[in-house]
Design an enzyme around this catalytic site. Structure first.
Site, PDB file in Angstrom:
ATOM      1  N   ASN A 173      35.889 -20.623 -53.223  1.00 52.94           N
ATOM      2  CA  ASN A 173      35.186 -19.454 -52.650  1.00 52.94           C
ATOM      3  C   ASN A 173      33.886 -19.096 -53.376  1.00 52.94           C
ATOM      4  O   ASN A 173      33.089 -18.299 -52.870  1.00 52.94           O
ATOM      5  CB  ASN A 173      36.103 -18.226 -52.583  1.00 52.94           C
ATOM      6  CG  ASN A 173      37.137 -18.307 -51.465  1.00 52.94           C
ATOM      7  OD1 ASN A 173      38.223 -17.729 -51.564  1.00 52.94           O
ATOM      8  ND2 ASN A 173      36.829 -19.017 -50.393  1.00 52.94           N
ATOM      9  N   ASP A 191      43.523 -14.500 -44.317  1.00 51.98           N
ATOM     10  CA  ASP A 191      42.363 -15.107 -43.656  1.00 51.98           C
ATOM     11  C   ASP A 191      41.909 -14.303 -42.441  1.00 51.98           C
ATOM     12  O   ASP A 191      42.717 -13.659 -41.781  1.00 51.98           O
ATOM     13  CB  ASP A 191      42.729 -16.533 -43.226  1.00 51.98           C
ATOM     14  CG  ASP A 191      41.496 -17.368 -42.924  1.00 51.98           C
ATOM     15  OD1 ASP A 191      40.378 -16.935 -43.246  1.00 51.98           O
ATOM     16  OD2 ASP A 191      41.667 -18.455 -42.347  1.00 51.98           O
TER      17      ASP A 191
END
Ligand code: FPP
Length: 245
Positions: free
Chosen positions: A70, A22
């Site tokens: 996503n 991340d």
């Protein structure tokens, strides 16, 4: 303490480390670059950290590359991530045999491009020829922990309907064998860089007894020294697995 040292005095790393890669977007924004530049740097860092894991004796590294959620990102960003994965797979086809790196995918590959699916099949075939003792990278692509559990439950139900299984046979070991991670031990350590303190649908089943390590460092900046720190933190934990010491 979970730690035992090896002969070189280094703490033995966990057998299986999982990472939520991340912070790529924020890394790029800090430099005035497009988000896609952050993913490029993130993919390069994945290569670096995977090599380091292999060298220090980690057996499995599982990374969250693209979640079932996503797809909500812009077309440009999704395309850029898929292009990076394609580039990595093309490289892997040429080098994994030489470097003894096994590669496996977690996730539902059906919505992924036929080209990427074919490359993933190719790397799977190469993996089958490598030794089970070789280092293995697991890349989570169109992966969600809930989706993985639902797909496993559906397959078990289909096997029952086909007479291959009986509902009474279902226990944790049998259920695990239906997951994308079948045959792979659960991660002992899950790392999330970039300061977010959540699991985001990553390895929900497998994380039951994992130790978590969070850091503010953004993924493209998460280097070898950071990984050493995470491993040292893991060794300082008191793992009781629900028992008492
Ligand atoms: C999370 O950061 C990162 C992703 C959703 C993509 C990760 C993909 C790669 C590193 C490239 C391909 C991987 C391999 C294995 C070659 P973010 O975009 O959510 O960052 P932010 O929270 O700072 O916006």
């Amino acid at each position: 303490m979970t730690g035992t040292g090896n002969q070189a005095g280094r703490l033995l790393p966990p057998r299986h480390i999982a990472i939520i890669m991340d912070g790529n977007g924020r890394w790029a924004a800090k430099r005035g670059l497009p988000r896609t530049a952050g993913h490029k740097a993130g993919a390069e860092n994945f290569r670096k950290i995977a090599t380091y894991c292999k060298n220090i004796g980690v057996k499995y590294l599982t990374v969250y590359a693209f979640s079932t959620e996503n797809w909500k990102r812009s077309e440009t960003e999704v395309a850029a991530i898929m292009a990076l994965l394609k580039r990595y797979l093309l490289e892997a086809v040429d080098t994994m045999e030489r470097d003894h790196i096994r590669l496996h995918f977690f996730g539902d590959m059906t919505p992924v491009s036929p080209e990427l699916q074919a490359l993933a099949r190719e790397t799977d075939e190469i993996t089958e020829h490598l030794s089970p003792d070789d280092f293995q990278a697991n890349v989570c692509l169109n992966y969600g922990g809930r989706d993985e559990i639902v797909r496993a439950a559906r397959q078990f139900a289909e096997d029952c309907a086909a007479g291959k299984r009986r509902p009474g046979e279902l226990d944790e070991a049998v259920f695990s064998s239906y997951l994308d991670s079948a045959g792979i031990p659960d991660p002992e350590l899950i790392i999330r860089p970039s300061g977010e303190l959540r699991l985001s649908n990553f390895l929900l089943w497998q994380s039951a007894y994992a130790e978590f390590y969070y850091t503010d460092t953004l993924w493209p900046d998460f280097g070898e020294a950071e990984l050493d720190k995470a491993i040292a933190a893991y060794h300082s934990r008191d793992r009781r697995f629900g028992g008492v010491k």
